[in-house]
Design a protein around this motif. Structure first.
Motif, PDB file in Angstrom:
ATOM      1  N   GLU A 170     -54.432  27.354   7.314  1.00  0.00           N
ATOM      2  CA  GLU A 170     -55.416  27.701   6.290  1.00  0.00           C
ATOM      3  C   GLU A 170     -55.023  28.973   5.532  1.00  0.00           C
ATOM      4  OE1 GLU A 170     -56.397  27.253   9.600  1.00  0.00           O
ATOM      5  OE2 GLU A 170     -56.875  25.144   9.288  1.00  0.00           O
ATOM      6  N   SER A 171     -54.626  30.005   6.263  1.00  0.00           N
ATOM      7  CA  SER A 171     -54.275  31.281   5.624  1.00  0.00           C
ATOM      8  C   SER A 171     -52.780  31.416   5.378  1.00  0.00           C
ATOM      9  CB  SER A 171     -54.754  32.445   6.488  1.00  0.00           C
ATOM     10  OG  SER A 171     -54.124  32.414   7.758  1.00  0.00           O
ATOM     11  N   ARG A 172     -51.969  30.536   6.021  1.00  0.00           N
ATOM     12  CA  ARG A 172     -50.512  30.545   5.905  1.00  0.00           C
ATOM     13  C   ARG A 172     -49.885  31.842   6.427  1.00  0.00           C
ATOM     14  NH1 ARG A 172     -52.397  29.978   1.317  1.00  0.00           N
ATOM     15  NH2 ARG A 172     -50.969  31.300   0.164  1.00  0.00           N
ATOM     16  N   ILE A 173     -50.527  32.467   7.407  1.00  0.00           N
ATOM     17  CA  ILE A 173     -49.967  33.660   8.048  1.00  0.00           C
ATOM     18  C   ILE A 173     -49.739  33.369   9.530  1.00  0.00           C
ATOM     19  CG2 ILE A 173     -51.047  35.249   6.420  1.00  0.00           C
ATOM     20  CD1 ILE A 173     -53.071  35.940   8.601  1.00  0.00           C
ATOM     21  N   GLY A 174     -48.898  34.196  10.156  1.00  0.00           N
ATOM     22  CA  GLY A 174     -48.642  33.992  11.571  1.00  0.00           C
ATOM     23  C   GLY A 174     -47.814  35.107  12.161  1.00  0.00           C
ATOM     24  N   THR A 175     -47.287  34.829  13.346  1.00  0.00           N
ATOM     25  CA  THR A 175     -46.443  35.799  14.043  1.00  0.00           C
ATOM     26  C   THR A 175     -45.253  35.067  14.653  1.00  0.00           C
ATOM     27  OG1 THR A 175     -47.700  35.571  16.101  1.00  0.00           O
ATOM     28  CG2 THR A 175     -48.345  37.365  14.618  1.00  0.00           C
ATOM     29  N   VAL A 176     -44.177  35.806  14.840  1.00  0.00           N
ATOM     30  CA  VAL A 176     -42.996  35.289  15.529  1.00  0.00           C
ATOM     31  C   VAL A 176     -42.644  36.239  16.663  1.00  0.00           C
ATOM     32  CG1 VAL A 176     -42.062  34.085  13.518  1.00  0.00           C
ATOM     33  CG2 VAL A 176     -41.378  36.448  13.952  1.00  0.00           C
ATOM     34  N   LEU A 177     -41.974  35.696  17.674  1.00  0.00           N
ATOM     35  CA  LEU A 177     -41.484  36.491  18.793  1.00  0.00           C
ATOM     36  C   LEU A 177     -39.968  36.589  18.705  1.00  0.00           C
ATOM     37  CD1 LEU A 177     -43.512  35.059  21.795  1.00  0.00           C
ATOM     38  CD2 LEU A 177     -43.807  37.283  20.691  1.00  0.00           C
ATOM     39  N   LEU A 178     -39.470  37.819  18.722  1.00  0.00           N
ATOM     40  CA  LEU A 178     -38.025  38.029  18.785  1.00  0.00           C
ATOM     41  C   LEU A 178     -37.554  37.722  20.200  1.00  0.00           C
ATOM     42  CD1 LEU A 178     -37.695  41.379  16.814  1.00  0.00           C
ATOM     43  CD2 LEU A 178     -37.557  39.038  15.946  1.00  0.00           C
ATOM     44  N   ASP A 179     -36.262  37.573  20.382  1.00  0.00           N
ATOM     45  CA  ASP A 179     -35.727  37.260  21.704  1.00  0.00           C
ATOM     46  C   ASP A 179     -35.980  38.369  22.715  1.00  0.00           C
ATOM     47  OD1 ASP A 179     -34.905  34.809  20.770  1.00  0.00           O
ATOM     48  OD2 ASP A 179     -32.850  35.449  20.397  1.00  0.00           O
ATOM     49  N   ASP A 180     -36.222  39.602  22.242  1.00  0.00           N
ATOM     50  CA  ASP A 180     -36.521  40.706  23.157  1.00  0.00           C
ATOM     51  C   ASP A 180     -38.015  40.801  23.474  1.00  0.00           C
ATOM     52  OD1 ASP A 180     -37.696  41.834  20.911  1.00  0.00           O
ATOM     53  OD2 ASP A 180     -36.354  43.563  20.821  1.00  0.00           O
ATOM     54  N   GLY A 181     -38.821  39.857  22.956  1.00  0.00           N
ATOM     55  CA  GLY A 181     -40.252  39.826  23.234  1.00  0.00           C
ATOM     56  C   GLY A 181     -41.112  40.531  22.209  1.00  0.00           C
ATOM     57  N   ALA A 182     -40.502  41.218  21.251  1.00  0.00           N
ATOM     58  CA  ALA A 182     -41.278  41.906  20.215  1.00  0.00           C
ATOM     59  C   ALA A 182     -41.942  40.874  19.306  1.00  0.00           C
ATOM     60  CB  ALA A 182     -40.386  42.831  19.395  1.00  0.00           C
ATOM     61  N   GLU A 183     -43.198  41.129  18.946  1.00  0.00           N
ATOM     62  CA  GLU A 183     -43.941  40.238  18.069  1.00  0.00           C
ATOM     63  C   GLU A 183     -44.016  40.838  16.675  1.00  0.00           C
ATOM     64  OE1 GLU A 183     -47.871  37.481  18.494  1.00  0.00           O
ATOM     65  OE2 GLU A 183     -48.006  39.509  19.280  1.00  0.00           O
ATOM     66  N   LEU A 184     -43.680  40.030  15.657  1.00  0.00           N
ATOM     67  CA  LEU A 184     -43.702  40.490  14.273  1.00  0.00           C
ATOM     68  C   LEU A 184     -44.585  39.567  13.440  1.00  0.00           C
ATOM     69  CD1 LEU A 184     -39.916  41.188  13.590  1.00  0.00           C
ATOM     70  CD2 LEU A 184     -41.694  42.853  14.132  1.00  0.00           C
ATOM     71  N   PRO A 185     -45.354  40.146  12.511  1.00  0.00           N
ATOM     72  CA  PRO A 185     -46.200  39.320  11.653  1.00  0.00           C
ATOM     73  C   PRO A 185     -45.433  38.798  10.436  1.00  0.00           C
ATOM     74  CG  PRO A 185     -46.580  41.625  11.153  1.00  0.00           C
ATOM     75  CD  PRO A 185     -45.595  41.586  12.302  1.00  0.00           C
ATOM     76  N   PHE A 186     -45.930  37.705   9.880  1.00  0.00           N
ATOM     77  CA  PHE A 186     -45.467  37.273   8.560  1.00  0.00           C
ATOM     78  C   PHE A 186     -46.670  36.847   7.746  1.00  0.00           C
ATOM     79  CE2 PHE A 186     -45.146  33.357  11.055  1.00  0.00           C
ATOM     80  CZ  PHE A 186     -45.722  32.399  10.232  1.00  0.00           C
ATOM     81  N   GLY A 187     -46.576  37.090   6.448  1.00  0.00           N
ATOM     82  CA  GLY A 187     -47.676  36.779   5.546  1.00  0.00           C
ATOM     83  C   GLY A 187     -47.434  35.505   4.764  1.00  0.00           C
ATOM     84  N   ALA A 188     -48.430  35.143   3.984  1.00  0.00           N
ATOM     85  CA  ALA A 188     -48.360  33.935   3.171  1.00  0.00           C
ATOM     86  C   ALA A 188     -47.161  33.933   2.218  1.00  0.00           C
ATOM     87  CB  ALA A 188     -49.666  33.741   2.405  1.00  0.00           C
ATOM     88  N   PRO A 189     -46.802  35.068   1.584  1.00  0.00           N
ATOM     89  CA  PRO A 189     -45.648  35.028   0.674  1.00  0.00           C
ATOM     90  C   PRO A 189     -44.351  34.598   1.365  1.00  0.00           C
ATOM     91  CG  PRO A 189     -46.947  36.982   0.249  1.00  0.00           C
ATOM     92  CD  PRO A 189     -47.493  36.367   1.509  1.00  0.00           C
ATOM     93  N   ALA A 190     -44.115  35.067   2.593  1.00  0.00           N
ATOM     94  CA  ALA A 190     -42.905  34.668   3.325  1.00  0.00           C
ATOM     95  C   ALA A 190     -42.942  33.184   3.647  1.00  0.00           C
ATOM     96  CB  ALA A 190     -42.760  35.491   4.598  1.00  0.00           C
ATOM     97  N   PHE A 191     -44.101  32.686   4.089  1.00  0.00           N
ATOM     98  CA  PHE A 191     -44.218  31.268   4.388  1.00  0.00           C
ATOM     99  C   PHE A 191     -44.088  30.420   3.133  1.00  0.00           C
ATOM    100  CE2 PHE A 191     -46.691  27.371   4.790  1.00  0.00           C
ATOM    101  CZ  PHE A 191     -45.981  26.749   5.805  1.00  0.00           C
ATOM    102  N   ASP A 192     -44.776  30.800   2.069  1.00  0.00           N
ATOM    103  CA  ASP A 192     -44.744  30.029   0.827  1.00  0.00           C
ATOM    104  C   ASP A 192     -43.332  29.924   0.258  1.00  0.00           C
ATOM    105  OD1 ASP A 192     -47.471  29.685   1.073  1.00  0.00           O
ATOM    106  OD2 ASP A 192     -47.969  31.214  -0.424  1.00  0.00           O
ATOM    107  N   ALA A 193     -42.546  30.995   0.362  1.00  0.00           N
ATOM    108  CA  ALA A 193     -41.179  30.991  -0.163  1.00  0.00           C
ATOM    109  C   ALA A 193     -40.265  30.060   0.630  1.00  0.00           C
ATOM    110  CB  ALA A 193     -40.607  32.404  -0.170  1.00  0.00           C
ATOM    111  N   SER A 194     -40.660  29.710   1.864  1.00  0.00           N
ATOM    112  CA  SER A 194     -39.808  28.865   2.703  1.00  0.00           C
ATOM    113  C   SER A 194     -39.769  27.418   2.224  1.00  0.00           C
ATOM    114  CB  SER A 194     -40.307  28.894   4.150  1.00  0.00           C
ATOM    115  OG  SER A 194     -41.514  28.140   4.285  1.00  0.00           O
TER     116      SER A 194
END
Length: 69
Positions: free
Chosen positions: A11-35
């Motif tokens: 719905e909002s097109r936002i989310g989070t990803v986990l790096l291999d070291d366990g760090a969590e990073l956010p991503f916004g709609a612009p990053a998703f939309d560009a994909s």
């Protein structure tokens, strides 16, 4: 760089990803939309580009990574 999708809201097109070291990073709609993707699922591997601790571009790990550099 690669990461694993931890969460995604279609719905909002936002989310989070986990790096291999366990760090969590956010991503916004612009990053998703560009994909050009229509949906992400938890556990999917993605290629990401990070700026100032925020994902600015992402795509499936098997596809080319476009978006802001």
């Amino acid at each position: 760089m690669q990461a694993t999708v931890a969460s995604f809201s279609p719905e909002s097109r936002i989310g989070t990803v986990l790096l291999d070291d366990g760090a969590e990073l956010p991503f916004g709609a612009p990053a998703f939309d560009a994909s050009g993707l229509r949906l992400l699922r938890s556990g999917q591997r993605v290629a990401i580009r990070v700026r100032d601790g925020v994902v600015v571009a992402l795509n499936l790990a098997t596809l080319p990574l476009d978006g802001p550099r």
